[in-house]
Design a protein around this motif. Structure first.
Motif, PDB file in Angstrom:
ATOM      1  N   SER A  27       0.838  -1.201   0.000  1.00 15.70           N
ATOM      2  CA  SER A  27       0.000   0.000   0.000  1.00 15.70           C
ATOM      3  C   SER A  27       0.871   1.248   0.000  1.00 15.70           C
ATOM      4  CB  SER A  27      -0.971  -0.005   1.184  1.00 15.70           C
ATOM      5  OG  SER A  27      -0.297  -0.006   2.427  1.00 15.70           O
ATOM      6  N   ALA A  28       2.015   1.203   0.676  1.00 13.54           N
ATOM      7  CA  ALA A  28       2.945   2.334   0.649  1.00 13.54           C
ATOM      8  C   ALA A  28       3.504   2.551  -0.750  1.00 13.54           C
ATOM      9  CB  ALA A  28       4.085   2.108   1.645  1.00 13.54           C
ATOM     10  N   ARG A  29       3.796   1.469  -1.459  1.00 14.19           N
ATOM     11  CA  ARG A  29       4.273   1.581  -2.837  1.00 14.19           C
ATOM     12  C   ARG A  29       3.228   2.264  -3.730  1.00 14.19           C
ATOM     13  NH1 ARG A  29       8.071  -2.635  -4.473  1.00 14.19           N
ATOM     14  NH2 ARG A  29       9.980  -2.115  -3.343  1.00 14.19           N
ATOM     15  N   VAL A  30       1.963   1.923  -3.520  1.00 14.52           N
ATOM     16  CA  VAL A  30       0.898   2.537  -4.315  1.00 14.52           C
ATOM     17  C   VAL A  30       0.811   4.029  -4.007  1.00 14.52           C
ATOM     18  CG1 VAL A  30      -1.584   2.571  -4.766  1.00 14.52           C
ATOM     19  CG2 VAL A  30      -0.405   0.384  -4.510  1.00 14.52           C
ATOM     20  N   VAL A  31       0.886   4.392  -2.735  1.00 17.91           N
ATOM     21  CA  VAL A  31       0.856   5.808  -2.351  1.00 17.91           C
ATOM     22  C   VAL A  31       1.998   6.558  -3.035  1.00 17.91           C
ATOM     23  CG1 VAL A  31       1.125   7.430  -0.433  1.00 17.91           C
ATOM     24  CG2 VAL A  31      -0.303   5.390  -0.150  1.00 17.91           C
ATOM     25  N   ALA A  44      -4.362   1.995  13.111  1.00 12.52           N
ATOM     26  CA  ALA A  44      -5.672   1.389  12.870  1.00 12.52           C
ATOM     27  C   ALA A  44      -5.606   0.448  11.673  1.00 12.52           C
ATOM     28  CB  ALA A  44      -6.716   2.475  12.637  1.00 12.52           C
ATOM     29  N   GLY A  45      -4.907   0.892  10.618  1.00 16.82           N
ATOM     30  CA  GLY A  45      -4.798   0.063   9.432  1.00 16.82           C
ATOM     31  C   GLY A  45      -4.048  -1.224   9.679  1.00 16.82           C
ATOM     32  N   VAL A  46      -2.953  -1.140  10.418  1.00 19.08           N
ATOM     33  CA  VAL A  46      -2.191  -2.351  10.752  1.00 19.08           C
ATOM     34  C   VAL A  46      -3.053  -3.284  11.595  1.00 19.08           C
ATOM     35  CG1 VAL A  46      -0.227  -3.222  12.092  1.00 19.08           C
ATOM     36  CG2 VAL A  46       0.073  -1.276  10.541  1.00 19.08           C
ATOM     37  N   THR A  47      -3.774  -2.727  12.572  1.00 19.59           N
ATOM     38  CA  THR A  47      -4.623  -3.543  13.432  1.00 19.59           C
ATOM     39  C   THR A  47      -5.743  -4.202  12.644  1.00 19.59           C
ATOM     40  OG1 THR A  47      -4.158  -2.060  15.293  1.00 19.59           O
ATOM     41  CG2 THR A  47      -6.039  -3.530  15.520  1.00 19.59           C
ATOM     42  N   ASN A  48      -6.403  -3.434  11.778  1.00 17.36           N
ATOM     43  CA  ASN A  48      -7.501  -3.984  10.981  1.00 17.36           C
ATOM     44  C   ASN A  48      -7.010  -5.039   9.998  1.00 17.36           C
ATOM     45  OD1 ASN A  48      -9.340  -0.822  10.495  1.00 17.36           O
ATOM     46  ND2 ASN A  48      -9.125  -2.098  12.294  1.00 17.36           N
ATOM     47  N   MET A  49      -5.939  -4.725   9.258  1.00 23.22           N
ATOM     48  CA  MET A  49      -5.511  -5.589   8.157  1.00 23.22           C
ATOM     49  C   MET A  49      -4.636  -6.752   8.614  1.00 23.22           C
ATOM     50  SD  MET A  49      -7.036  -4.338   5.526  1.00 23.22           S
ATOM     51  CE  MET A  49      -6.302  -4.564   3.914  1.00 23.22           C
ATOM     52  N   TRP A  50      -3.886  -6.557   9.695  1.00 22.04           N
ATOM     53  CA  TRP A  50      -2.967  -7.605  10.163  1.00 22.04           C
ATOM     54  C   TRP A  50      -3.657  -8.579  11.102  1.00 22.04           C
ATOM     55  CZ3 TRP A  50       1.356  -8.964   8.052  1.00 22.04           C
ATOM     56  CH2 TRP A  50       2.320  -9.687   8.749  1.00 22.04           C
ATOM     57  N   ALA A 232      -5.983   8.621   6.875  1.00 23.43           N
ATOM     58  CA  ALA A 232      -5.228   7.490   7.415  1.00 23.43           C
ATOM     59  C   ALA A 232      -5.668   6.156   6.841  1.00 23.43           C
ATOM     60  CB  ALA A 232      -5.348   7.465   8.937  1.00 23.43           C
ATOM     61  N   ASN A 233      -6.958   6.017   6.552  1.00 21.62           N
ATOM     62  CA  ASN A 233      -7.439   4.700   6.145  1.00 21.62           C
ATOM     63  C   ASN A 233      -8.293   4.726   4.881  1.00 21.62           C
ATOM     64  OD1 ASN A 233      -6.368   2.759   8.237  1.00 21.62           O
ATOM     65  ND2 ASN A 233      -7.243   4.362   9.531  1.00 21.62           N
ATOM     66  N   ALA A 234      -8.085   5.761   4.047  1.00 25.90           N
ATOM     67  CA  ALA A 234      -8.776   5.789   2.757  1.00 25.90           C
ATOM     68  C   ALA A 234      -8.351   4.603   1.891  1.00 25.90           C
ATOM     69  CB  ALA A 234      -8.494   7.104   2.039  1.00 25.90           C
ATOM     70  N   ALA A 235      -7.052   4.302   1.867  1.00 34.15           N
ATOM     71  CA  ALA A 235      -6.571   3.168   1.066  1.00 34.15           C
ATOM     72  C   ALA A 235      -7.129   1.856   1.592  1.00 34.15           C
ATOM     73  CB  ALA A 235      -5.044   3.137   1.058  1.00 34.15           C
ATOM     74  N   LEU A 236      -7.194   1.732   2.913  1.00 37.46           N
ATOM     75  CA  LEU A 236      -7.737   0.515   3.508  1.00 37.46           C
ATOM     76  C   LEU A 236      -9.206   0.345   3.134  1.00 37.46           C
ATOM     77  CD1 LEU A 236      -7.257  -0.645   7.168  1.00 37.46           C
ATOM     78  CD2 LEU A 236      -9.517  -0.614   6.146  1.00 37.46           C
ATOM     79  N   GLN A 237      -9.988   1.416   3.274  1.00 31.20           N
ATOM     80  CA  GLN A 237     -11.408   1.319   2.943  1.00 31.20           C
ATOM     81  C   GLN A 237     -11.603   1.032   1.458  1.00 31.20           C
ATOM     82  OE1 GLN A 237     -12.015   5.007   5.592  1.00 31.20           O
ATOM     83  NE2 GLN A 237     -14.095   4.243   5.361  1.00 31.20           N
TER      84      GLN A 237
END
Length: 286
Positions: A27-31, A44-50, A232-237
């Motif tokens: 996701s960092a590469r995409v950003v 939050a993203g690490v907690t949700n996705m990991w 913070a979590n637009a990419a995650l959503q």
């Protein structure tokens, strides 16, 4: 300039730099690939996705440090890293800053919630006494080995004590040495407009899609004088929405063709992970 100098210059320019969150190295590469100027390593993203868990202090220092190091290896952009409450008291905060700085953080964000903390846009938050948070900020500024490493201080007091109390806390955080201030979960456009007039340090405004703060255009926030606009979590959503779209098609149609509206092309995935460079290394060392 190195990445820490770049981040400081972005903060001081106060031009509403949009900072997307990343929850892993891809996701960092995409950003980075899309031309953004800085990245937020989202707790939050690490907690949700990991872990598949809500943002309620399930993530530890080792988890965020590991993700920071992997993201640091993947991109060359400045990194703002979410360190929650410092993972304990002021001494724990000292250790957290040392650890995250070593992992590649350019700015370390600390918040004044009680432990266990929760997402800034959840109900039921509580904050620690101001003096306790000042101790954490002093510990953080003492711990950094590179004075170019920035400390961001966040207050969640708006939800529990009101805007004026949150501004007073943020003022004291700045006086204690915080480089960037972050008043979380303000609920009105008037509050958003008030903060840059009241606080001298560069500030970050958090735009949470579906959260408590009204969504405001980044250009308007730049005009107001904000340094950073955090998504913070637009990419995650977006990733969750994309996964559901692709998997729904797979479930209903029993197949997925190479449709860029549904899935990224195979070649694009290889480009983002740098396959050509690794192939070149393999050829070099053959």
């Amino acid at each position: 300039m190195n990445t820490r100098q770049q981040l400081k210059a972005l903060a001081e320019a106060r031009r509403g730099v949009i900072v997307p969150g990343a929850f892993n190295a891809l996701s960092a590469r995409v950003v980075a690939d899309l031309g953004f100027e800085a990245i937020y390593v989202t707790g939050a993203g690490v907690t949700n996705m990991w872990f598949g868990l809500p943002d309620q202090a399930f993530m530890g220092l080792t988890d965020i440090a590991d993700h920071t190091a992997r993201i640091r290896d993947a991109v060359e952009l400045p990194l703002i890293v979410d360190a929650d409450t410092g993972f304990g008291n002021a001494v724990n905060t000292y250790h957290a800053v040392r650890t995250l700085e070593r992992a590649g953080a350019d700015c370390i964000q600390l918040e004044d919630q009680v432990n266990p903390k929760r997402c800034g846009h959840f109900d039921g938050k509580e904050v620690i006494p101001t003096e306790e948070m000042l101790g954490k900020i002093h510990a953080a500024t003492d711990a950094r080995r590179d004075q170019g490493t920035l400390i961001m201080a966040r207050t969640d007091a708006c939800a529990t004590e009101g805007l004026e109390a949150a501004i007073e806390r943020a003022q004291r955080f700045g006086e204690a040495g915080a480089d960037i201030l972050f008043v979380e979960a303000v609920t009105t456009a008037d509050d958003i407009r008030a903060l840059p007039r009241r606080l001298p340090q560069p500030q970050l405004m958090n735009m949470v899609i579906g959260g408590k703060t009204p969504i405001v255009d980044a250009d308007e926030l730049a005009t107001l004088g904000y340094g950073f606009v955090l998504y913070a979590n637009a990419a995650l959503q977006g990733a969750v929405a994309g996964m559901k779209k692709a998997l729904t098609q797979l479930s209903t149609e029993r197949m997925i063709r190479e449709d860029p509206a549904i899935v990224a092309p195979f070649s694009e995935r290889q480009r983002l992970v740098g396959k050509a460079a690794w192939d070149a290394l393999a050829q070099k060392y053959r």
